[in-house]
Design a protein around this motif. Structure first.
Motif, PDB file in Angstrom:
ATOM      1  N   GLU A   1       0.831  -1.215   0.000  1.00 43.31           N
ATOM      2  CA  GLU A   1       0.000   0.000   0.000  1.00 43.31           C
ATOM      3  C   GLU A   1       0.864   1.263   0.000  1.00 43.31           C
ATOM      4  OE1 GLU A   1      -2.977  -0.246  -0.848  1.00 43.31           O
ATOM      5  OE2 GLU A   1      -3.241  -2.380  -0.439  1.00 43.31           O
TER       6      GLU A   1
ATOM      7  N   GLY B   1      -4.188   3.118   3.861  1.00 47.88           N
ATOM      8  CA  GLY B   1      -4.671   2.161   4.841  1.00 47.88           C
ATOM      9  C   GLY B   1      -3.927   0.855   4.695  1.00 47.88           C
ATOM     10  N   LEU B   2      -4.192  -0.073   5.602  1.00 47.50           N
ATOM     11  CA  LEU B   2      -3.530  -1.375   5.544  1.00 47.50           C
ATOM     12  C   LEU B   2      -3.957  -2.186   4.320  1.00 47.50           C
ATOM     13  CD1 LEU B   2      -3.727  -2.596   9.242  1.00 47.50           C
ATOM     14  CD2 LEU B   2      -1.706  -1.806   8.002  1.00 47.50           C
ATOM     15  N   ASN B   3      -5.156  -1.909   3.823  1.00 46.20           N
ATOM     16  CA  ASN B   3      -5.668  -2.678   2.698  1.00 46.20           C
ATOM     17  C   ASN B   3      -6.205  -1.775   1.592  1.00 46.20           C
ATOM     18  OD1 ASN B   3      -6.293  -5.088   1.335  1.00 46.20           O
ATOM     19  ND2 ASN B   3      -8.402  -4.994   2.047  1.00 46.20           N
TER      20      ASN B   3
ATOM     21  N   SER C   1      -4.898   2.076  -0.650  1.00 45.99           N
ATOM     22  CA  SER C   1      -4.313   3.404  -0.767  1.00 45.99           C
ATOM     23  C   SER C   1      -4.751   3.941  -2.119  1.00 45.99           C
ATOM     24  CB  SER C   1      -2.789   3.325  -0.685  1.00 45.99           C
ATOM     25  OG  SER C   1      -2.229   4.603  -0.712  1.00 45.99           O
TER      26      SER C   1
ATOM     27  N   ASP D   1      -8.159  -3.012   9.155  1.00 48.22           N
ATOM     28  CA  ASP D   1      -8.243  -1.871   8.249  1.00 48.22           C
ATOM     29  C   ASP D   1      -9.668  -1.326   8.183  1.00 48.22           C
ATOM     30  OD1 ASP D   1      -6.933  -0.120   6.221  1.00 48.22           O
ATOM     31  OD2 ASP D   1      -8.384  -1.077   4.892  1.00 48.22           O
TER      32      ASP D   1
ATOM     33  N   GLY E   1     -10.038   2.256   9.449  1.00 44.00           N
ATOM     34  CA  GLY E   1     -10.342   3.147   8.334  1.00 44.00           C
ATOM     35  C   GLY E   1     -11.667   3.847   8.436  1.00 44.00           C
TER      36      GLY E   1
END
Length: 190
Positions: free
Chosen positions: A40, A57-59, A61, A185, A189
């Motif tokens: 990401e 974010g973790l999962n 972008s 996430d 998020g």
């Protein structure tokens, strides 16, 4: 002469097959998290370099606003490119050093991208968007990349003499880790 006791625990010995331990499970989960973060970050960095405001974010972008198709393709390409580079470097370590720890890095990259390809049925992933943008069909890049990464993982597993149980445990730990990352996430998020 090198004695067995001087060999690193990271190197697959010529004797017994490597075992999947709790320590290895933690290593694999940590590598998966790092793979998501770096993947990401590559999207974010490419978007920023192209002058776009990016969310991270973790999962996921993504650009905060609409982007030209060529910029969106470059942003979409950046994450998988870094993940493929990760896999190739890990594969080189497996080949040269017979590193079981490098296998975790390779496995994490392959697992992440294969899961993403499967989820393209719900939401097009990076490779699917780029494949469509290139005009080569929605599934061409996702299928080719998934097959290549799985082939590398199978080759590495055989080189390291990893058992089916080792790989089944890697799959189980990876599934749980990815679920935790995606879930975190979603919570963070929003």
């Amino acid at each position: 002469m090198i004695h067995q006791s001087t060999l690193s625990a990271d190197v697959a010995p010529s004797g017994p097959r490597p075992r999947f331990t709790a320590r290895y499970a933690v290593l694999l989960a940590t590598v998966l998290l790092a793979t998501f973060v770096v993947h990401e970050a590559a999207h974010w960095a490419m978007g920023t370099l192209l002058g776009h405001q990016m969310s991270y974010g973790l999962n996921g972008s993504v650009p905060s606003a609409a982007t030209p198709p060529q910029d969106h393709a470059l942003i979409s390409t950046a994450g998988p490119a870094v993940t493929v580079l990760q896999a190739l470097i890990a594969l080189a370590f497996v080949r040269a050093k017979r590193s079981v720890n490098a296998y975790a890095v390779l496995y994490a990259a392959a697992f992440m991208r294969v899961v993403a390809q499967g989820l393209s049925f719900i939401l097009p992933n990076d490779e699917a968007r780029v494949s469509a943008w290139l005009g080569i069909g929605f599934w061409t890049l996702p299928i080719l990349l998934a097959l290549a990464l799985v082939a590398c993982t199978i080759w590495a597993s055989r080189r390291l003499r990893l058992s089916w149980r080792f790989n089944a445990m890697a799959y189980l730990v990876s599934s749980l880790a990815v679920s935790a990352i995606v879930g975190a996430d979603m919570v963070i998020g929003h």
